[in-house]
Design a protein around this motif. Structure first.
Motif, mmCIF file in Angstrom:
data_model
loop_
_atom_site.group_PDB
_atom_site.id
_atom_site.type_symbol
_atom_site.label_atom_id
_atom_site.label_comp_id
_atom_site.label_asym_id
_atom_site.label_seq_id
_atom_site.Cartn_x
_atom_site.Cartn_y
_atom_site.Cartn_z
ATOM 1 N N LEU A 59 0.825 -1.207 0.000
ATOM 2 C CA LEU A 59 0.000 0.000 0.000
ATOM 3 C C LEU A 59 0.862 1.261 0.000
ATOM 4 O O LEU A 59 0.504 2.270 -0.621
ATOM 5 N N ALA A 60 2.002 1.203 0.680
ATOM 6 C CA ALA A 60 2.915 2.350 0.681
ATOM 7 C C ALA A 60 3.433 2.612 -0.731
ATOM 8 O O ALA A 60 3.557 3.770 -1.160
ATOM 9 N N GLU A 61 3.736 1.544 -1.473
ATOM 10 C CA GLU A 61 4.186 1.706 -2.862
ATOM 11 C C GLU A 61 3.077 2.309 -3.719
ATOM 12 O O GLU A 61 3.319 3.225 -4.518
ATOM 13 N N LEU A 62 1.856 1.800 -3.562
ATOM 14 C CA LEU A 62 0.730 2.313 -4.333
ATOM 15 C C LEU A 62 0.424 3.764 -3.965
ATOM 16 O O LEU A 62 -0.032 4.543 -4.803
ATOM 17 N N SER A 63 0.702 4.120 -2.715
ATOM 18 C CA SER A 63 0.532 5.508 -2.285
ATOM 19 C C SER A 63 1.546 6.410 -2.979
ATOM 20 O O SER A 63 1.211 7.502 -3.459
ATOM 21 N N THR A 64 2.788 5.952 -3.059
ATOM 22 C CA THR A 64 3.835 6.716 -3.741
ATOM 23 C C THR A 64 3.486 6.931 -5.210
ATOM 24 O O THR A 64 3.775 7.986 -5.790
ATOM 25 N N GLU A 65 2.821 5.948 -5.806
ATOM 26 C CA GLU A 65 2.446 6.029 -7.220
ATOM 27 C C GLU A 65 1.161 6.817 -7.442
ATOM 28 O O GLU A 65 0.785 7.079 -8.585
ATOM 29 N N GLY A 66 0.459 7.168 -6.357
ATOM 30 C CA GLY A 66 -0.717 8.020 -6.470
ATOM 31 C C GLY A 66 -2.056 7.315 -6.497
ATOM 32 O O GLY A 66 -3.091 7.962 -6.681
ATOM 33 N N PHE A 67 -2.072 5.996 -6.282
ATOM 34 C CA PHE A 67 -3.327 5.253 -6.360
ATOM 35 C C PHE A 67 -4.110 5.262 -5.046
ATOM 36 O O PHE A 67 -5.339 5.176 -5.057
ATOM 37 N N VAL A 68 -3.411 5.305 -3.936
ATOM 38 C CA VAL A 68 -4.068 5.276 -2.632
ATOM 39 C C VAL A 68 -3.446 6.331 -1.727
ATOM 40 O O VAL A 68 -2.381 6.879 -2.025
ATOM 41 N N THR A 69 -4.132 6.596 -0.623
ATOM 42 C CA THR A 69 -3.641 7.535 0.384
ATOM 43 C C THR A 69 -3.537 6.801 1.713
ATOM 44 O O THR A 69 -4.509 6.169 2.153
ATOM 45 N N VAL A 70 -2.371 6.854 2.325
ATOM 46 C CA VAL A 70 -2.154 6.212 3.621
ATOM 47 C C VAL A 70 -2.058 7.303 4.683
ATOM 48 O O VAL A 70 -1.254 8.229 4.556
ATOM 49 N N VAL A 71 -2.896 7.191 5.707
ATOM 50 C CA VAL A 71 -2.889 8.151 6.810
ATOM 51 C C VAL A 71 -2.457 7.418 8.074
ATOM 52 O O VAL A 71 -3.101 6.447 8.486
ATOM 53 N N ALA A 72 -1.363 7.861 8.666
ATOM 54 C CA ALA A 72 -0.831 7.206 9.865
ATOM 55 C C ALA A 72 -1.876 7.145 10.967
ATOM 56 O O ALA A 72 -2.582 8.125 11.231
ATOM 57 N N GLN A 73 -1.984 5.997 11.598
ATOM 58 C CA GLN A 73 -2.897 5.747 12.712
ATOM 59 C C GLN A 73 -4.376 5.777 12.308
ATOM 60 O O GLN A 73 -5.251 5.663 13.165
ATOM 61 N N VAL A 74 -4.636 5.965 11.026
ATOM 62 C CA VAL A 74 -6.031 6.017 10.566
ATOM 63 C C VAL A 74 -6.336 4.861 9.623
ATOM 64 O O VAL A 74 -7.273 4.098 9.825
ATOM 65 N N GLY A 75 -5.538 4.724 8.582
ATOM 66 C CA GLY A 75 -5.764 3.653 7.621
ATOM 67 C C GLY A 75 -5.417 4.084 6.212
ATOM 68 O O GLY A 75 -4.676 5.042 6.000
ATOM 69 N N CYS A 76 -5.974 3.385 5.264
ATOM 70 C CA CYS A 76 -5.657 3.620 3.858
ATOM 71 C C CYS A 76 -6.945 3.684 3.055
ATOM 72 O O CYS A 76 -7.892 2.939 3.321
ATOM 73 N N GLU A 77 -6.984 4.587 2.084
ATOM 74 C CA GLU A 77 -8.155 4.684 1.223
ATOM 75 C C GLU A 77 -7.721 4.951 -0.210
ATOM 76 O O GLU A 77 -6.602 5.397 -0.471
ATOM 77 N N VAL A 78 -8.626 4.673 -1.142
ATOM 78 C CA VAL A 78 -8.364 4.934 -2.557
ATOM 79 C C VAL A 78 -8.243 6.442 -2.762
ATOM 80 O O VAL A 78 -8.979 7.224 -2.162
#
Length: 214
Positions: free
Chosen positions: A46-65
């Protein structure tokens, strides 16, 4: 294949099929249970996909598209059409007759897809990707190749999330014919313009779908 890469491909496929939609949470716990893969490789993917712009990772919250704005989509397609136009220009200068033959064969397959078929969207996405990948191969520019491949995947993501692949199916085959003709005749300027128009039209479909869903 490493577990991280395996789950990354699975998540990306779900993004490209609109299984996950703009702004949807990515259920990490469910992915762990479904795949049998521990949380760490999934979070790395998910961190890789976040770097590529597909998802957003929020610390202590989670991940979303990811949820791009209209302006971001406009900027993306302006960049995409310019770079893809450059690839077509280089392809026209450097292509071989065999590559042109293969390009025509791929587009023929695209033109024969029936929009009502259950697999039509995935067939078109796969063949369209093959068409542009071959054009990138013709360009013989390794520095541009990987960058443009990633950009193409992002465009597929935007298409899947907004209008879907079917509305542009028939128009794409006709637009591809113009590109093929220019590349075959080694008219680099026409190849660039035809490709820029083609990508601009794709962007118009995405913008229309984005406006309808906003």
């Amino acid at each position: 294949m490493r577990k991280k890469d395996q789950v990354r491909d699975q998540i990306l496929n779900r993004l490209l099929s609109a299984h996950y939609r703009f702004g949807d949470p990515i259920p990490v716990k469910e992915l762990c249970e479904e795949t049998g893969i521990s949380r760490q490789p999934i979070m790395t993917a998910l961190a890789e996909l976040s770097t590529e712009g597909f998802v957003t990772v929020v610390a202590q919250v989670g991940c979303e598209v990811a949820s791009p704005s209209r302006e971001e989509i406009d900027d993306f397609y302006l960049m995409f059409e310019r770079l893809e136009g450059l690839m077509a220009e280089l392809a026209a200068r450097r292509r071989t007759p065999e590559q042109v033959r293969r390009l025509k064969a791929i587009n023929l397959q695209i033109s024969l897809i029936e929009p009502s078929d259950v697999d039509a969207a995935e067939d078109y996405r796969s063949l369209n990707r093959a068409f542009h990948a071959l054009m990138h191969e013709m360009a013989q520019s390794p520095l541009l190749l990987e960058r443009q491949s990633n950009i193409f995947t992002m465009s597929d993501f935007f298409i899947a999330q907004t209008i879907g692949f079917i509305p542009h199916l028939k128009g794409a085959a006709e637009e591809h014919e113009e590109i093929i003709e220019a590349i075959a005749s080694q008219d680099s300027e026409c190849a660039r313009y035809a490709t820029e128009r083609h990508i601009h039209e794709v962007g118009n479909f995405v913008r229309e779908g984005f406006s309808q869903s906003a």
